[in-house]
Motif scaffolding. Structure first.
Motif, PDB file in Angstrom:
ATOM      1  N   GLU A   1       0.960   4.391  -2.600  1.00  0.00           N
ATOM      2  CA  GLU A   1       0.792   5.792  -2.223  1.00  0.00           C
ATOM      3  C   GLU A   1       1.908   6.657  -2.815  1.00  0.00           C
ATOM      4  O   GLU A   1       1.646   7.733  -3.351  1.00  0.00           O
TER       5      GLU A   1
ATOM      6  N   LYS B   1       0.833  -1.209   0.000  1.00  0.00           N
ATOM      7  CA  LYS B   1       0.000   0.000   0.000  1.00  0.00           C
ATOM      8  C   LYS B   1       0.866   1.257   0.000  1.00  0.00           C
ATOM      9  O   LYS B   1       0.577   2.223  -0.714  1.00  0.00           O
TER      10      LYS B   1
ATOM     11  N   GLN C   1      -6.691  -1.210   1.504  1.00  0.00           N
ATOM     12  CA  GLN C   1      -7.360  -0.766   2.731  1.00  0.00           C
ATOM     13  C   GLN C   1      -8.445  -1.750   3.160  1.00  0.00           C
ATOM     14  O   GLN C   1      -8.584  -2.048   4.334  1.00  0.00           O
ATOM     15  N   LYS C   2      -9.182  -2.266   2.155  1.00  0.00           N
ATOM     16  CA  LYS C   2     -10.227  -3.259   2.473  1.00  0.00           C
ATOM     17  C   LYS C   2      -9.630  -4.511   3.100  1.00  0.00           C
ATOM     18  O   LYS C   2     -10.224  -5.128   3.981  1.00  0.00           O
TER      19      LYS C   2
ATOM     20  N   SER D   1      -7.355   1.457  -2.356  1.00  0.00           N
ATOM     21  CA  SER D   1      -8.598   1.111  -1.643  1.00  0.00           C
ATOM     22  C   SER D   1      -8.752  -0.390  -1.477  1.00  0.00           C
ATOM     23  O   SER D   1      -9.291  -0.844  -0.466  1.00  0.00           O
TER      24      SER D   1
ATOM     25  N   GLU E   1      -7.068  -4.681   4.945  1.00  0.00           N
ATOM     26  CA  GLU E   1      -6.422  -4.407   6.229  1.00  0.00           C
ATOM     27  C   GLU E   1      -7.212  -4.938   7.429  1.00  0.00           C
ATOM     28  O   GLU E   1      -6.630  -5.353   8.408  1.00  0.00           O
TER      29      GLU E   1
END
Ligand code: ADP
Ligand code: MG
Length: 316
Positions: A151, A147, A312-313, A309, A315
């Motif tokens: 970024e 991730k 993030q899901k 995203s 995580e």
């Protein structure tokens, strides 16, 4: 001052460099004096340059700061000089948590060579760090790194740059919880282009990290970086096991060959839909993400925002 003026002159003298859109080197206050730069040990070597750990000891009492210094190998040509200059000019424009920090340039009075000074990341690249620290790094950590790379890449894209050399060897480790993208040696600005960069010198390109459009049409889009990210994610999920590396796996797939022959065979395999396998122990969901980076058409690939995203899901 004189040093900087010379850098500008090198840039002007070299017809391979397009100065337009480049920041003016003359404005840079971050000049490190070569005589205070004490070499400690080599950190790594690439095709054109080498990176060394140095102590910048301006007080001469060994209390100075540790920095990573990139310079060209002695037999380097004008094109390579201009590449390092371009790398310097790119890095100094970038400011992001997940991008290695530029600190300045070094040069000496009367000399013709110059070096790139950046922050030193003691844990090296993912390629060294992951295989040696496997027991303490679980999948959550790997996904955190993935991730963070996205970024950094999202930011790079927002500044209209294409990296063109995203790979585990070019991601550096600051701590167990933070990685940064480094090596902007092949990075190109697409500000004045039509959303892609057309390769001028083919050089030694990292073909096993490249998307079909890069290999066939020599065109690099933002989506081509996404493809390379997919290969980097593959490397991360194998803990950078050299036996499972992209060159090793693709060579098994297409047979060993050299030069253009390798590219031709690689392209045929990719066009036939062949891809790197799911790494041992890698969850299916992550492999699906990899494959969405490896859609044949650049338009059909996921983008870095989409990847962020998805990570993030995962995580929770
Ligand atoms: P090249 O363009 O020659 O590939 P890189 O910038 O990728 O050069 O650096 C080569 C190697 O040196 C990296 O893979 C890494 O192991 C090491 N290295 C580079 N920059 C740093 C840094 N800032 N801190 C620590 N190690 C570094
Ligand atoms: Mg490198």
């Amino acid at each position: 001052r004189a040093v900087l003026q010379r850098l500008v002159r090198i840039e002007e003298e070299d017809p391979a460099i397009d100065s337009s859109g480049m920041p003016n080197v003359d404005l840079d206050p971050n000049v490190f004096e070569k005589r205070f730069l004490k070499r400690i040990r080599p950190l790594g070597e690439g095709h054109f340059g080498k990176v060394e750990l140095c102590l910048y000891d301006s007080r001469g009492d060994r209390t100075g700061e540790l920095v990573a210094v990139k310079s060209l190998k002695s037999e380097s040509s004008g094109v390579e000089t201009s590449n390092l200059l371009r790398e310097i000019n790119t890095m100094r424009e970038l400011l992001h948590e997940n991008i290695v920090k530029y600190k300045g340039v070094s040069a000496e009075e009367g000399g013709t060579t110059f070096k790139l000074i950046m922050e030193y990341l003691p844990m090296g690249s993912l390629k060294e760090y992951l295989p040696h620290n496997k027991p303490k790094i679980d999948h959550n950590k790997l996904l955190l790194y993935a991730k963070q790379i996205c970024e950094g890449m999202e930011y790079l894209g927002s500044q209209n740059y294409i990296h063109r050399d995203l790979a585990a060897r070019n991601v550096l480790v600051e701590s167990e919880n933070l990685v940064k993208i480094g090596d902007f040696g092949l990075t190109k600005s697409i500000k004045d282009n039509e959303g892609y960069y057309r390769v001028k010198e083919e050089q030694e390109s990292p073909v096993f990290w490249y998307a079909p459009e890069c290999l066939v049409h020599l065109k690099f889009y933002r989506a081509s970086d996404v493809w390379s990210f997919g290969v980097t994610l593959y490397e991360i999920m194998t803990y950078c096991d050299t036996k499972k590396s992209p060159p090793a796996m693709f060579s098994d797939m297409i047979g060993r060959s050299q030069g253009q022959m390798t590219v031709t065979r690689l392209v045929s395999a990719l066009e036939a839909g062949r891809r790197l396998p799911c790494p041992t122990g890698c969850p299916e969901k992550i492999y699906i993400l990899m494959k969405s980076c490896w859609e044949h058409s650049p338009d059909h690939r996921i983008d870095f925002q989409g990847l962020i995203s998805e990570f993030q899901k995962l995580e929770t």
